[in-house]
Motif scaffolding. Structure first.
Motif, short mmCIF file in Angstrom:
data_model
loop_
_atom_site.label_atom_id
_atom_site.label_comp_id
_atom_site.label_asym_id
_atom_site.label_seq_id
_atom_site.Cartn_x
_atom_site.Cartn_y
_atom_site.Cartn_z
N LEU A 63 -16.84 66.15 110.24
CA LEU A 63 -18.03 65.54 109.65
C LEU A 63 -17.95 64.02 109.73
O LEU A 63 -18.94 63.35 109.99
N ARG A 64 -16.75 63.47 109.51
CA ARG A 64 -16.58 62.01 109.63
C ARG A 64 -16.85 61.55 111.06
O ARG A 64 -17.45 60.51 111.28
N THR A 65 -16.42 62.35 112.03
CA THR A 65 -16.67 62.00 113.43
C THR A 65 -18.17 62.02 113.71
O THR A 65 -18.69 61.10 114.35
N PHE A 66 -18.86 63.05 113.24
CA PHE A 66 -20.32 63.09 113.40
C PHE A 66 -20.95 61.84 112.78
O PHE A 66 -21.80 61.20 113.40
N LYS A 67 -20.54 61.49 111.58
CA LYS A 67 -21.12 60.33 110.89
C LYS A 67 -20.82 59.04 111.65
O LYS A 67 -21.68 58.17 111.77
N ARG A 68 -19.60 58.92 112.17
CA ARG A 68 -19.23 57.74 112.95
C ARG A 68 -20.13 57.61 114.18
O ARG A 68 -20.49 56.50 114.59
N LEU A 69 -20.53 58.73 114.74
CA LEU A 69 -21.42 58.74 115.91
C LEU A 69 -22.88 58.58 115.52
O LEU A 69 -23.75 58.49 116.39
N GLY A 70 -23.16 58.57 114.22
CA GLY A 70 -24.54 58.45 113.77
C GLY A 70 -25.30 59.76 113.81
O GLY A 70 -26.53 59.78 113.80
N LEU A 71 -24.58 60.86 113.87
CA LEU A 71 -25.19 62.19 113.94
C LEU A 71 -25.06 62.86 112.58
O LEU A 71 -24.02 63.42 112.24
N ASN A 72 -26.13 62.80 111.79
CA ASN A 72 -26.06 63.37 110.45
C ASN A 72 -27.20 64.35 110.16
O ASN A 72 -27.36 64.81 109.03
N THR A 73 -27.99 64.68 111.18
CA THR A 73 -29.04 65.70 111.04
C THR A 73 -29.07 66.57 112.29
O THR A 73 -28.58 66.17 113.35
N MET A 74 -29.66 67.74 112.13
CA MET A 74 -29.78 68.64 113.28
C MET A 74 -30.65 68.01 114.37
O MET A 74 -30.39 68.18 115.55
N ALA A 75 -31.68 67.28 113.98
CA ALA A 75 -32.58 66.65 114.96
C ALA A 75 -31.82 65.64 115.81
O ALA A 75 -31.99 65.60 117.03
N LYS A 76 -30.99 64.82 115.18
CA LYS A 76 -30.23 63.83 115.94
C LYS A 76 -29.22 64.50 116.86
O LYS A 76 -29.06 64.11 118.02
N LEU A 77 -28.54 65.53 116.35
CA LEU A 77 -27.56 66.24 117.17
C LEU A 77 -28.23 66.90 118.36
O LEU A 77 -27.69 66.87 119.47
N ALA A 78 -29.41 67.45 118.17
CA ALA A 78 -30.12 68.14 119.25
C ALA A 78 -30.38 67.23 120.44
O ALA A 78 -30.36 67.68 121.58
N ILE A 81 -35.25 71.32 107.63
CA ILE A 81 -33.83 71.51 107.94
C ILE A 81 -33.39 70.67 109.13
O ILE A 81 -32.22 70.40 109.29
N LEU A 82 -34.34 70.23 109.93
CA LEU A 82 -34.00 69.37 111.07
C LEU A 82 -33.64 67.95 110.63
O LEU A 82 -32.85 67.28 111.29
#
Length: 111
Positions: free
Chosen positions: A25-40, A4-5
């Motif tokens: 979600l588009r903002t997350f994708k624009r930032l390159g954040l598309n997984t829980m691991a990257k966001l963490a 899930i990470l």
């Protein structure tokens, strides 16, 4: 094997569950954040307390146009992702053999 990470579908599903819309979600994708691991790892360091000022600065830089409700959803996602990373690392250290026998996340199976 995905967890899930590292699952993109899980990240998107969880974002919708906390009330974040497609624009977020588009903002997350624009930032390159598309997984829980990257966001963490995008704000603060998992396992360390995250000062409110740091979170506010990060939110202001990347989600300034969002509503208070959206920002609360982002905070929840950050907290959950950092908690999951710490739990995963703890599990790898205490039960290294279990890592290889993890089931595929439900969202991954559905796709």
């Amino acid at each position: 094997m995905s967890s899930i990470l590292t699952s993109v579908p899980h990240f998107e599903k969880r974002a919708k569950e906390v009330g974040l819309g497609d624009d977020m979600l588009r903002t997350f994708k624009r930032l390159g954040l598309n997984t829980m691991a990257k966001l963490a790892h995008s704000v603060g360091r998992p396992g360390d307390p995250l000062p409110e000022a740091s979170m506010a600065t990060w939110l202001g830089a990347h989600f300034a146009a969002s509503t208070v409700g959206d920002q609360a959803g982002v905070k929840q996602m950050v907290f959950e992702s950092q908690t999951l990373v710490v739990a995963e690392l703890r599990e790898q250290v205490t039960h290294p053999d279990k890592i290889h026998s993890r089931p595929v996340p439900a969202v991954e199976r559905e796709q």
